[in-house]
Design an enzyme around this catalytic site. Structure first.
Site, PDB file in Angstrom:
ATOM      1  N   SER A 244       0.794  -1.237   0.000  1.00  0.00           N
ATOM      2  CA  SER A 244       0.000   0.000   0.000  1.00  0.00           C
ATOM      3  C   SER A 244       0.821   1.280   0.000  1.00  0.00           C
ATOM      4  O   SER A 244       0.242   2.371  -0.087  1.00  0.00           O
ATOM      5  CB  SER A 244      -0.947   0.016   1.205  1.00  0.00           C
ATOM      6  OG  SER A 244      -2.047  -0.836   0.971  1.00  0.00           O
TER       7      SER A 244
ATOM      8  N   LYS B 182       0.161   3.802  -2.672  1.00  0.00           N
ATOM      9  CA  LYS B 182      -0.832   4.869  -2.586  1.00  0.00           C
ATOM     10  C   LYS B 182      -0.200   6.248  -2.422  1.00  0.00           C
ATOM     11  O   LYS B 182      -0.899   7.269  -2.522  1.00  0.00           O
ATOM     12  CB  LYS B 182      -1.804   4.576  -1.459  1.00  0.00           C
ATOM     13  CG  LYS B 182      -2.700   3.372  -1.772  1.00  0.00           C
ATOM     14  CD  LYS B 182      -3.366   2.794  -0.546  1.00  0.00           C
ATOM     15  CE  LYS B 182      -4.150   1.548  -0.943  1.00  0.00           C
ATOM     16  NZ  LYS B 182      -4.430   0.666   0.197  1.00  0.00           N
TER      17      LYS B 182
ATOM     18  N   SER C 136      -6.136   3.376   4.310  1.00  0.00           N
ATOM     19  CA  SER C 136      -5.517   2.546   3.269  1.00  0.00           C
ATOM     20  C   SER C 136      -6.567   1.764   2.484  1.00  0.00           C
ATOM     21  O   SER C 136      -6.366   0.604   2.111  1.00  0.00           O
ATOM     22  CB  SER C 136      -4.486   1.585   3.869  1.00  0.00           C
ATOM     23  OG  SER C 136      -3.584   1.137   2.879  1.00  0.00           O
TER      24      SER C 136
END
Length: 407
Positions: A56, A59, A113
């Site tokens: 993640s 991101k 997230s």
């Protein structure tokens, strides 16, 4: 003997107050890097060019593109793809045709997230995940992240979705220059009000424990964000930011085991803050030197065009050199603020910066040029008047002679 022991104790006590420079932080993470956020200078690295799965922390790129290409107050209507995100992964359980603002999706993605929020953002900006991945890779290449390839906006595992600690630090460094991004990743909590499909979501919490205020086992007082990541194949990843005084650092750890992701990040920050500091080289408008004007005894003060500082350890200070270059044959006229030279800054004999040196004053063409012009006019006028006077005198004499003859 007692005196000798006392001496050793005093020496040991004294040594406790002597700062130790140049130690290497103990990092268990297989891949890591620490950089100065302002200049990008690498302060520590360990296998930083090794390709790894970012999970993640992907991101960070999605977030900076959302901040650049999206309007935070525009309404996003959720399509059929975001709700299809695999169950069990981080998400806020978006529903087809649900309407949220770009800002709400942005915070859900960067704090909670939420993988479904990342897909919704990607589809809203580029029309599809595939097109958004192209935008991600184009931006990565622009930022110098040349060992990176993104295939989705959230980091869910794909063998062809990878980056490096070095590349992630470059992406994060740029992202933290964007006010909207920087403001979001430092927040601990966020609430999404009731939508047309669901009730209020008041549970949005930043996954980065370094900035938590209540459960503070891993809290780091200088932390300012930015993003965690985890999959079974990537293990624990964390892109961190910290600021102490005028020194801001960005760290990346990839492939950490469990909570080592936090202890390793803090170890990197402590190493950076203890061993490095900002050293001012120049301040904007500081007088650097003076330059001569051709054909004149005048000298012009040359001013620095910008502030410039560099992050150095104690042992690196003597490795920084400067060189001043001034234009040859500076002539009038000179405009105030005109670039008349440069200061070159070298570190380890490599040029790292060129700073323009500007004229502190305006100098016009010499006034004697204008005086000479008026002198010619006055001279011509006097010659003309003399000629007229002579003509009149001769004319009178001629008339007198004629009168005498006639008599």
């Amino acid at each position: 003997m007692k005196k000798f022991i006392a001496y050793l104790l005093m020496l040991a006590l004294f040594m406790c107050f002597i700062p130790v420079y140049g130690y290497t932080p103990e990092i268990t993470t297989p891949s890591a890097i620490l950089i100065d956020a302002k200049t990008g200078k690498v302060l520590y690295e360990k296998n930083s060019d090794e390709k790894r799965y970012p999970a993640s922390t992907t991101k960070v790129m999605t977030g900076l593109l959302a901040a650049e290409h999206g309007k935070m107050d525009e309404v996003v209507t959720i399509g059929k793809n975001p709700p299809l995100i695999e169950k069990g992964s981080s998400q806020i359980y978006l529903i087809t045709d649900e309407q949220l603002t770009m800002e709400q999706l942005f915070y859900a993605m960067m704090l909670e997230s939420a993988n479904d929020a990342a897909v919704a953002i990607a589809e809203h900006i580029s029309g599809s995940v595939e097109e958004f991945a192209k935008l991600m890779n184009s931006k990565a290449n622009e930022l110098g992240a040349i060992n990176t390839n993104f295939v989705n906006p959230n980091g869910l595992h794909d063998d062809n979705h990878y980056t490096t600690a070095r590349d992630l630090s470059s992406i994060a460094r740029y992202a933290m220059t964007l006010d909207k991004f920087r403001g979001a990743v430092k927040e601990v909590k966020y609430t999404i009000p009731e939508t047309n499909k669901q009730e209020e979501r008041n549970y949005i919490t930043n996954t980065n424990k370094l900035i938590w205020k209540t459960y503070d086992k891993y809290r780091y007082e200088y932390a300012i964000g930015i993003k965690t990541g985890y999959t079974a194949k990537s293990k624990q990843c964390l892109v961190g930011g910290a600021k102490k005084g005028d020194l801001e650092l960005i760290s990346v750890v990839m492939g950490a085991e469990g909570q080592n992701v936090y202890t390793d990040t803090v170890a990197l920050f402590e190493y950076g803050f203890e061993n490095f500091q900002n050293v001012d080289i120049l301040k904007k408008d500081q007088i650097v030197t003076a330059a001569s004007v051709k054909g004149s005894e005048e000298k012009i003060n040359l001013l620095a065009s910008e502030d410039f500082s560099i992050v150095l350890s104690q042992g690196e200070r003597d490795k920084v050199k400067t060189e001043i270059r001034i234009k040859d044959d500076i002539e009038r006229p000179v405009k105030k603020g005109e670039v008349l030279g440069e200061m070159l800054v070298y570190e380890n004999e490599k040029e790292i910066k060129s700073i323009g040196l500007l004229s502190s004053v305006e100098i016009e063409l010499p006034e004697k040029h204008n005086s000479l012009w008026w002198l010619w006019i006055i001279s011509a006028f006097l010659i003309f008047r003399a000629a007229v006077t002579i003509y009149k005198v001769r004319r009178r004499r001629y008339k007198s002679r004629i009168s005498y003859i006639e008599r």
